[in-house]
Design an enzyme around this catalytic site. Structure first.
Site, PDB file in Angstrom:
ATOM      1  CB  SER A 134      -1.098  -0.123   1.293  1.00 29.03           C
ATOM      2  OG  SER A 134      -1.479   1.622   0.981  1.00 29.03           O
ATOM      3  CE1 TYR A 159      -3.231  -2.435   5.124  1.00 26.32           C
ATOM      4  CE2 TYR A 159      -3.136  -0.570   4.952  1.00 26.32           C
ATOM      5  CZ  TYR A 159      -2.882  -1.462   4.123  1.00 26.32           C
ATOM      6  OH  TYR A 159      -3.564  -2.267   2.588  1.00 26.32           O
ATOM      7  CE  LYS A 175      -1.543  -4.001   2.858  1.00 22.53           C
ATOM      8  NZ  LYS A 175      -1.167  -5.093   2.547  1.00 22.53           N
TER       9      LYS A 175
END
Length: 275
Positions: free
Chosen positions: A152, A165, A169
């Site tokens: 991402s 997150y 990532k």
């Protein structure tokens, strides 16, 4: 001849959204699909769609974080189709909070699904990739296999409220770059695609039923506010979020033979948006 004729592609999180569109796109180009999803219904539905279009597919239902999942996933593909040519680590979700409010459970759950599960799946695939390369070398042939890890732009640039997150990532990008160096000798192209704002149930939350998802018996909040969605149209240079089909197309680019000399790279599919 379709570009992926008789290739075997494994996709985690393949029952909905981007994963579903990846499965359908690769199948349309001739790939045999082994897909995983948390839930039986969406997984079976995608398999039925692929079979209806004349393809071959198999579903393996369950969480990628379950003990032994990686070995079962790899074995299912080899038992059914005899090989693995493409492996796409796509499964995942978000569970957001600022650092002072984030629990150990939130942190660990997101690391488990986005970094540890791909690591275990790839580790389980290594003996197969090694043997394929040896067999090709002995026969004087050269073949390529593909690994695409879904990252991402948050992992590249950070985002407030998503420290778990973002870290996961970013870790997946590090895994990608390292494995591209370890597996070059096996002629495995290892790349990542970093998505920006893509319209899925995890971002839009169009109805009350879409505001949460069930993961390991927990209700996880998803979706973004209409205000953020409207703001994204101003921040994204191309003027709108991407669609799951557009996201799948970027993954497809790294699966085809034209990408045989591309490895260790991160392709941003974000409409020019970089957080």
């Amino acid at each position: 001849m379709r570009k992926l004729e008789n290739k075997v592609a494994l996709i985690t999180g393949g029952g909905r959204g981007i994963g579903k569109e990846i499965a359908l796109k690769l199948a349309s180009e001739g790939a045999k699909i082994v897909l995983n999803d948390l839930d039986e219904e969406p997984a079976s539905s995608v398999v039925a769609d692929i079979i209806a279009m004349g393809g071959e597919a198999l579903a393996l239902v369950g969480s990628v974080t379950e003990k032994g999942f990686a070995e079962r996933f790899i074995s299912a593909a080899i038992d059914k189709f005899g090989s693995i040519d493409i492996l796409i680590n796509n499964a995942g979700y978000t569970w957001d909070n600022v650092i002072q409010k984030m629990s150990d459970e939130q942190w660990e759950a997101i690391q488990d699904v986005h970094v540890t599960a791909p690591f275990k799946i790839l580790r389980a695939a290594q003996p197969h990739f090694k043997q394929r390369a040896k067999d090709e070398n002995d026969a004087g042939k050269e073949g390529f296999r593909k690994v695409i890890n879904i990252s991402s732009v948050v992992g590249m640039n950070g985002n407030p409220g998503q420290i778990n997150y973002a870290a996961a990532k970013a870790g997946l990008i590090g895994l990608t770059k390292t494995l591209s160096k370890e597996w070059g000798r096996y002629r495995v192209n290892v790349n990542a695609v970093a998505f920006g704002f893509i319209e899925t149930r995890l971002t839009l939350g169009n109805s009350e039923n879409d505001k949460t998802i069930q993961v390991d018996g927990k209700e996880i909040g998803v979706g973004v506010s209409p205000e953020i969605l409207e703001m994204s149209k101003m921040l994204i240079p191309l003027g709108r979020p991407g669609t799951p089909k557009e996201a799948a197309a970027s993954v497809y680019l790294l699966c085809i033979p034209e990408s045989d000399y591309i490895s260790g790279q991160v392709l941003s599919c974000s409409g020019g948006f970089d957080m």
